[in-house]
Scaffold this motif. Structure first.
Motif, short mmCIF file in Angstrom:
data_model
loop_
_atom_site.label_atom_id
_atom_site.label_comp_id
_atom_site.label_asym_id
_atom_site.label_seq_id
_atom_site.Cartn_x
_atom_site.Cartn_y
_atom_site.Cartn_z
N ILE A 1 40.98 42.20 44.95
CA ILE A 1 41.26 40.77 45.03
C ILE A 1 42.76 40.54 44.97
CG2 ILE A 1 41.03 38.56 43.81
CD1 ILE A 1 38.22 39.62 42.90
N ALA B 1 43.05 37.03 38.98
CA ALA B 1 42.67 38.45 39.02
C ALA B 1 43.62 39.27 38.15
CB ALA B 1 42.68 38.96 40.46
N LEU C 1 36.82 42.79 51.26
CA LEU C 1 36.15 42.34 50.04
C LEU C 1 34.69 42.80 50.02
CD1 LEU C 1 37.61 38.77 49.61
CD2 LEU C 1 37.74 40.63 47.94
N ALA D 1 35.58 37.35 43.20
CA ALA D 1 35.48 37.90 44.56
C ALA D 1 34.69 36.96 45.46
CB ALA D 1 34.82 39.28 44.52
N LEU E 1 36.80 33.99 46.36
CA LEU E 1 37.77 34.34 47.40
C LEU E 1 37.09 34.44 48.77
CD1 LEU E 1 40.56 35.11 48.40
CD2 LEU E 1 40.17 37.43 47.54
#
Length: 143
Positions: free
Chosen positions: A12, A53, A107, A125, A128
């Motif tokens: 991340i 993160a 990811l 995650a 994102l």
């Protein structure tokens, strides 16, 4: 914190750093005011996710990955080369969609390779990934 959580948080961190850098390089090429505003908001959100993160890593007494200067140079060169002859709004949107798709792929790969990750790292995650998908949706308007 499990090893898988650490690896996911590092992905991340890396992903958001690349996004922020790409937007920084591209920002002086954007002449559409609406798109420029959208990119500024994206950059801010990438920064927020990056900081979260990094904070989770530090809270778990884990060292965040150092910034990869080679990747930064490669991103800069790729953007400069791809916009040398065509810096239209449509072309810039296409390049950013490609970047977001690459970030999503990375990811997903990190999530699949670190299946034992759970809790806040997985939530971050997914946040994102949702952000990247929304960026793609918004950028399609400029194609």
């Amino acid at each position: 914190m499990k090893k898988d959580d650490v690896e996911l948080l590092r992905e991340i961190q890396k992903n958001t750093e690349m996004g922020m850098h790409a937007l920084d390089v591209m920002s002086n090429k954007v002449y559409d005011d609406n798109m420029a505003l959208m990119l500024a908001r994206e950059s801010f959100k990438y920064g927020e996710l990056h900081d979260r993160a990094k904070a989770q890593l530090l809270a778990a007494k884990q060292r965040p990955d150092p910034e990869n200067k080679v990747n930064r140079m490669m991103i800069t060169a790729a953007i400069q080369g791809n916009t040398l002859l065509n810096a239209s709004t449509s072309h810039l949107a296409e390049l950013m969609i490609r970047g977001s798709n690459m970030g999503l792929s990375n990811l997903w790969k990190a999530m699949n390779h670190n299946a034992q990750a759970q809790g806040q790292s997985v939530e971050l995650a997914k946040e994102l990934m949702d952000f990247e998908e929304n960026n793609i949706k918004e950028l399609k308007k400029y194609l």
